[in-house]
Design an enzyme around this catalytic site. Structure first.
Site, short mmCIF file in Angstrom:
data_model
loop_
_atom_site.label_atom_id
_atom_site.label_comp_id
_atom_site.label_asym_id
_atom_site.label_seq_id
_atom_site.Cartn_x
_atom_site.Cartn_y
_atom_site.Cartn_z
N TYR A 33 0.83 -1.21 0.00
CA TYR A 33 0.00 0.00 0.00
C TYR A 33 0.86 1.26 0.00
CZ TYR A 33 0.85 0.98 5.02
OH TYR A 33 1.42 1.29 6.23
N ARG A 52 8.11 4.15 -4.87
CA ARG A 52 8.22 3.15 -3.79
C ARG A 52 7.24 2.01 -4.02
NH1 ARG A 52 7.60 5.04 2.27
NH2 ARG A 52 5.45 5.29 1.59
N ARG A 101 -8.23 -20.56 -1.58
CA ARG A 101 -7.13 -20.24 -0.68
C ARG A 101 -5.99 -21.23 -0.90
NH1 ARG A 101 -5.34 -21.91 4.59
NH2 ARG A 101 -4.28 -20.21 5.66
N LYS A 150 6.46 -2.04 1.74
CA LYS A 150 5.31 -1.47 2.44
C LYS A 150 4.10 -2.39 2.32
CE LYS A 150 3.21 3.10 3.18
NZ LYS A 150 3.37 3.16 4.62
N GLU A 182 11.98 2.18 14.11
CA GLU A 182 11.13 3.29 13.65
C GLU A 182 9.86 3.33 14.49
OE1 GLU A 182 9.82 2.42 9.58
OE2 GLU A 182 9.86 0.30 10.05
N LEU A 206 11.06 1.12 6.99
CA LEU A 206 10.46 1.61 5.75
C LEU A 206 11.25 2.83 5.28
CD1 LEU A 206 7.98 1.11 3.88
CD2 LEU A 206 7.02 3.14 4.95
N1 PDD Z 1 2.94 4.99 7.32
N2 PDD Z 1 7.61 3.70 8.87
C1 PDD Z 1 6.47 2.99 8.88
C2 PDD Z 1 6.45 1.69 9.58
C3 PDD Z 1 5.31 3.50 8.24
O1 PDD Z 1 4.19 2.79 8.25
C4 PDD Z 1 5.38 4.78 7.61
C5 PDD Z 1 4.21 5.36 6.89
C6 PDD Z 1 6.60 5.48 7.64
C7 PDD Z 1 6.76 6.82 6.98
O2 PDD Z 1 6.77 6.72 5.58
P1 PDD Z 1 6.25 7.90 4.65
O3 PDD Z 1 7.02 9.10 5.02
O4 PDD Z 1 6.53 7.43 3.30
O5 PDD Z 1 4.77 8.07 4.94
C8 PDD Z 1 7.70 4.90 8.26
C9 PDD Z 1 1.75 5.47 6.63
C10 PDD Z 1 1.59 6.94 6.70
C11 PDD Z 1 0.54 4.70 7.12
O6 PDD Z 1 0.70 3.50 7.30
O7 PDD Z 1 -0.54 5.27 7.26
#
Ligand code: PDD
Length: 286
Positions: A33, A52, A101, A150, A182, A206
């Site tokens: 996503y 990405r 499945r 992601k 993170e 990420l």
């Molecule tokens: N999340 N690390 C993780 C684990 C994340 O899920 C996200 C983003 C980030 C930051 O990435 P970016 O700057 O590309 O948004 C870092 C999104 C916002 C979400 O899951 O809603």
């Protein structure tokens, strides 16, 4: 108001959009996503998110559902149809379904599922939390080893947010082998003696699109940056801390595991970076 959402080539009222119960996104979390923010009706760093997404798909041998130009058109159309001024667009691609499945991937000609929807968030850029800062707790990082992809495997991050809530905090930073990886949905930083410290890119975190933009802007503003591993104790003893993400932009962190960071109020570097980021990314928004 009923949203208009996108599913596999169609724009539909949210209540009419459906995906198969055999979809691998649903059964196996076999899906990736992106979340792109919208400010003043424009997409922030669409290109970064599209690139990405392409990488996530490639790493999982998943087919791209359409071209980057088509994705841009869908994003723009959803913004328009839903009258979004400030908010987010959520996009998900799954490996689709061949009607049953099975752990084994379906045949290569199985069509991926593509779903997008908007989230209307008036006042996103002016979030009150940016003025007060957020409190975080630390939790163990027990996620899988490819956090650079992601995927929609968000159960543990979701549990982390609940642990934070239960502890009277707003979010959690995850720790592996004694070092911060993170935040549950953001990248983590601290500032000490004017230097911004954050973990280097690897499969462990990420590769945040906001991270990349903020570090570039910090460098342009002659700020010092160090990409290295760091501990919770270091961050607690810092002058400032903050997180970045597409939906929070740059968000100050004022407390870590019950200890105030610096004066316990948002620091000047986080505030400045938030200002620069919002300003610069709005100028480049499409
Ligand atoms: N999340 N690390 C993780 C684990 C994340 O899920 C996200 C983003 C980030 C930051 O990435 P970016 O700057 O590309 O948004 C870092 C999104 C916002 C979400 O899951 O809603």
């Amino acid at each position: 108001m009923t949203r208009t959402v996108y599913v596999n080539g169609q724009y539909l009222p949210e209540g009419e959009a459906t995906v198969s119960i055999f979809d691998r996104g649903f059964l196996m979390a076999d899906a990736v996503y992106e979340v792109t923010s919208v400010l003043q009706g424009k997409l922030i760093d669409f290109d970064g998110h599209a690139v990405r997404l392409e990488r996530s798909l490639k790493e999982l041998d998943m087919q791209a559902p359409c071209s980057k130009d088509e994705l841009l058109e869908i994003h723009r159309k959803l913004v328009e149809l839903n009258g979004i001024d400030e908010g987010m667009i959520y996009l998900q691609v799954t490996r689709g379904s061949d009607g049953d499945r099975d752990f084994v991937f379906p045949s290569e000609d199985t069509k991926p599922t593509l779903v997008l929807f908007t989230q209307n968030k008036p006042g996103l850029a002016d979030a009150p939390a940016a003025k007060t800062g957020i409190k975080i707790i630390s939790i163990e990082d027990i996620r899988w080893g490819r956090r650079d992809i992601k995927t929609v495997q968000l159960l543990y991050p979701s549990m982390g947010k609940m642990m934070a809530k239960k502890a009277g905090a707003d979010d959690a930073w995850m720790v592996e082998d004694g070092h911060v990886t993170e935040g549950t949905s953001n990248n983590a930083y601290f500032v000490k003696d004017g230097k911004i410290v954050t973990r280097p890119l690897s499969n462990d975190i990420l590769h945040g699109i906001t991270r990349r933009a903020v570090l570039r802007m910090a460098e342009e503003a002659q700020m010092e940056i160090e990409e290295r591993l760091f501990t919770i104790e270091e961050a607690q003893g810092a002058d400032e801390a903050f997180v970045t993400s597409a939906s929070a932009f740059v968000m100050p962190v004022v407390e870590i595991d019950g200890k105030a960071v610096g004066e316990g109020v948002p620091g000047p570097i986080a505030a400045r970076l938030r200002e620069i980021y919002l300003d610069e990314s709005l100028k480049a928004a499409i």
